[in-house]
Write a protein that holds these residues in place. Structure first.
Motif, PDB file in Angstrom:
ATOM      1  N   GLY A   1      14.981   2.833  -8.386  1.00 12.85           N
ATOM      2  CA  GLY A   1      15.201   1.507  -8.204  1.00 12.85           C
ATOM      3  C   GLY A   1      14.556   0.882  -6.973  1.00 12.85           C
TER       4      GLY A   1
ATOM      5  N   THR B   1      27.702   4.936 -16.086  1.00  9.56           N
ATOM      6  CA  THR B   1      27.924   3.924 -15.051  1.00  9.56           C
ATOM      7  C   THR B   1      27.816   4.481 -13.411  1.00  9.56           C
TER       8      THR B   1
ATOM      9  N   ALA C   1      23.912   4.082 -13.131  1.00 14.39           N
ATOM     10  CA  ALA C   1      23.636   2.814 -13.251  1.00 14.39           C
ATOM     11  C   ALA C   1      23.880   2.021 -11.888  1.00 14.39           C
ATOM     12  N   VAL C   2      25.334   2.257 -11.283  1.00 19.69           N
ATOM     13  CA  VAL C   2      25.285   1.702  -9.920  1.00 19.69           C
ATOM     14  C   VAL C   2      24.283   2.170  -8.976  1.00 19.69           C
TER      15      VAL C   2
ATOM     16  N   TYR D   1      21.345   3.050  -9.226  1.00 17.34           N
ATOM     17  CA  TYR D   1      19.679   2.479  -9.675  1.00 17.34           C
ATOM     18  C   TYR D   1      20.102   1.026  -8.908  1.00 17.34           C
ATOM     19  N   ALA D   2      21.072   0.246  -9.402  1.00 18.96           N
ATOM     20  CA  ALA D   2      21.270  -0.995  -8.900  1.00 18.96           C
ATOM     21  C   ALA D   2      21.147  -1.159  -7.488  1.00 18.96           C
TER      22      ALA D   2
ATOM     23  N   ALA E   1      17.495  -0.536  -6.121  1.00 16.92           N
ATOM     24  CA  ALA E   1      16.754  -1.912  -6.625  1.00 16.92           C
ATOM     25  C   ALA E   1      17.292  -3.087  -5.487  1.00 16.92           C
ATOM     26  N   LEU E   2      18.554  -3.223  -5.287  1.00 15.21           N
ATOM     27  CA  LEU E   2      18.914  -4.116  -4.268  1.00 15.21           C
ATOM     28  C   LEU E   2      18.312  -4.085  -2.852  1.00 15.21           C
TER      29      LEU E   2
END
Length: 256
Positions: free
Chosen positions: A60, A240, A243-244, A246-247, A250-251
């Motif tokens: 990410g 889940t 995904a957190v 990865y987010a 990315a942030l």
């Protein structure tokens, strides 16, 4: 069918184990064996989640892929050992507590046997046993100190009479953590650049998802839930968390 049915019990619906007298005797003589299922499932899910979280966070953030192997290997060893050590300490606490309770009950039996017999009587009465069978049962249990203490440990304190081994619990956690946690790193360790339309991260995600599904399907063997529901539940939990991660990666990459 009229008259007495001579078919063996379970002929139409196979039972999980035999109820023949000799089979029952052998099964009870083997005693209760501690289960390490919780340790294996806990270690496996956490290993796959935390390692893939590292992979997802790095992907990410668009960082170099060699960092995946460095941080992933560090996670497998450091976090795996930390989890194993924590589980060892937790299980050992329970084992030590059982030893403490057994010592207390042994002292009470020797100094106040009448009071301890009354405790046994009330425990058995709560199970629906009434006199004269109740008095006979109390006398039979009180005749053997080990059985007496075992009853008090389980029914008065709610503790297991046969606790698991702290070392085995820790080893099971580490083994499951390492094996399942290594899966997200395999595409990078083997130099896989992609498969079809998937890049290395995509291959890692698919393999990790398969691990989640596999763990869920296997643990359904000890559940009333169908294998597919258990598999999907585990997949959703792991997915889940991934995904957190990865987010967040990315942030952070966008803020850099």
């Amino acid at each position: 069918m009229t008259g007495f049915d001579r078919r063996k019990p379970g002929a139409d619906h196979p039972l999980e184990h035999s109820h023949e007298a000799e089979a029952i005797r052998r099964r009870l003589a083997a005693g209760h064996r501690p289960s390490y299922l919780r340790d294996l499932v806990y270690g496996g899910i956490d290993g796959a989640v935390t390692t893939f979280a590292i992979v997802a966070g790095i992907a990410g953030a668009s960082l170099p892929s060699n960092i995946v192997l460095i941080l992933g290997a560090a996670n497998l060893l450091a976090d795996g050992f930390s989890m194993a050590a924590g589980n060892y300490s937790g299980v050992k606490t329970v084992v030590d507590d059982i030893a403490r309770v057994r010592a207390i009950e042994r002292k009470h039996i020797r100094h106040d046997p009448a009071g301890e017999r009354e405790e046994v009587r009330q425990i058995l009465a709560a199970k629906g046993i009434a006199d004269p069978a109740l008095s006979d049962a109390v006398a039979a249990i009180a005749a053997q100190e080990k059985n007496w203490i075992d009853l008090m440990v389980t029914d008065e304190y709610g503790l297991p009479a046969s606790p698991p081994s702290p070392l085995a619990a820790g080893a099971a956690t580490f083994a499951a953590f390492f094996l399942c946690g290594a899966v997200p790193l395999l595409p990078y360790a083997l130099g896989v650049r992609g498969f079809g339309s998937l890049d290395a991260f995509g291959v890692s995600a698919v393999m990790t998802g398969a691990v989640f599904l596999g763990i869920g399907a296997v643990k359904s063997r000890w559940s009333l839930a169908p294998w597919w529901r258990s598999a999907l539940e585990t997949f959703l939990i792991g997915g889940t968390a991934s995904a957190v991660a990865y987010a967040v990666g990315a942030l952070l990459a966008g803020l850099a």
